[in-house]
Design a protein around this motif. Structure first.
Motif, mmCIF file in Angstrom:
data_model
loop_
_atom_site.group_PDB
_atom_site.id
_atom_site.type_symbol
_atom_site.label_atom_id
_atom_site.label_comp_id
_atom_site.label_asym_id
_atom_site.label_seq_id
_atom_site.Cartn_x
_atom_site.Cartn_y
_atom_site.Cartn_z
ATOM 1 N N ARG A 17 0.956 -1.282 -0.058
ATOM 2 C CA ARG A 17 0.083 -0.018 0.032
ATOM 3 C C ARG A 17 0.991 1.257 0.100
ATOM 4 N N TYR A 18 0.587 2.247 -0.687
ATOM 5 C CA TYR A 18 1.531 3.525 -0.794
ATOM 6 C C TYR A 18 0.831 4.517 -0.832
ATOM 7 N N THR A 30 -4.053 7.395 -1.826
ATOM 8 C CA THR A 30 -3.523 6.126 -1.292
ATOM 9 C C THR A 30 -4.224 4.998 -2.192
ATOM 10 N N CYS A 32 -3.785 0.433 -2.771
ATOM 11 C CA CYS A 32 -3.181 -0.830 -2.350
ATOM 12 C C CYS A 32 -2.985 -1.804 -3.701
ATOM 13 N N THR A 56 4.994 7.287 0.931
ATOM 14 C CA THR A 56 4.937 6.287 2.010
ATOM 15 C C THR A 56 4.637 4.995 1.523
ATOM 16 N N ASN A 58 3.932 0.789 2.529
ATOM 17 C CA ASN A 58 3.675 -0.094 3.730
ATOM 18 C C ASN A 58 3.508 -1.366 2.904
ATOM 19 N N ILE A 60 2.015 -5.083 3.906
ATOM 20 C CA ILE A 60 1.032 -5.571 4.653
ATOM 21 C C ILE A 60 0.932 -7.094 4.183
ATOM 22 N N ILE A 66 0.611 -4.334 9.110
ATOM 23 C CA ILE A 66 1.810 -3.773 8.595
ATOM 24 C C ILE A 66 3.252 -4.350 8.978
ATOM 25 N N SER A 69 7.409 -0.538 7.036
ATOM 26 C CA SER A 69 7.104 0.680 6.387
ATOM 27 C C SER A 69 8.240 1.575 6.090
ATOM 28 N N LYS A 70 8.178 2.102 4.836
ATOM 29 C CA LYS A 70 9.107 3.223 4.534
ATOM 30 C C LYS A 70 8.391 4.555 4.185
ATOM 31 N N LYS A 71 8.795 5.570 5.180
ATOM 32 C CA LYS A 71 8.231 6.741 5.020
ATOM 33 C C LYS A 71 8.780 7.607 4.472
#
Length: 85
Positions: A17-18, A30, A32, A56, A58, A60, A66, A69-71
């Protein structure tokens, strides 16, 4: 809208998901990818042209947790125009 393509492999099968942070008064975008796999090819849509986009990502698992995660990935999109072959 501009786009990018994220290609990566994960240790465990998961979906991606981004979120692209909104700009100029727009809401965040967003999306997914519901495919659960280790080999990911994710088109990142909804980016803005000629600016730095904050994304961002995620990872999943099958239970919708989650697991990574890369934020605040920063992606610069420039209009390159059409490149003919």
């Amino acid at each position: 809208p501009m786009s990018a393509l994220a290609l990566f492999v994960t240790d465990k099968p998961c979906k991606v998901r981004y979120t692209v942070a909104g700009k100029r008064g727009s809401e965040d975008f967003t999306k997914c990818d519901e495919n659960i796999t280790r080999y990911h090819r994710v088109p990142i849509l909804g980016m803005y042209e000629s600016t730095i986009n904050t994304v961002t990502i995620n990872l999943i698992d099958e239970e919708n947790n989650i697991i990574a995660s890369k934020k605040h990935l920063r992606i610069l999109n420039r209009n390159m125009g059409f490149i003919g072959i």
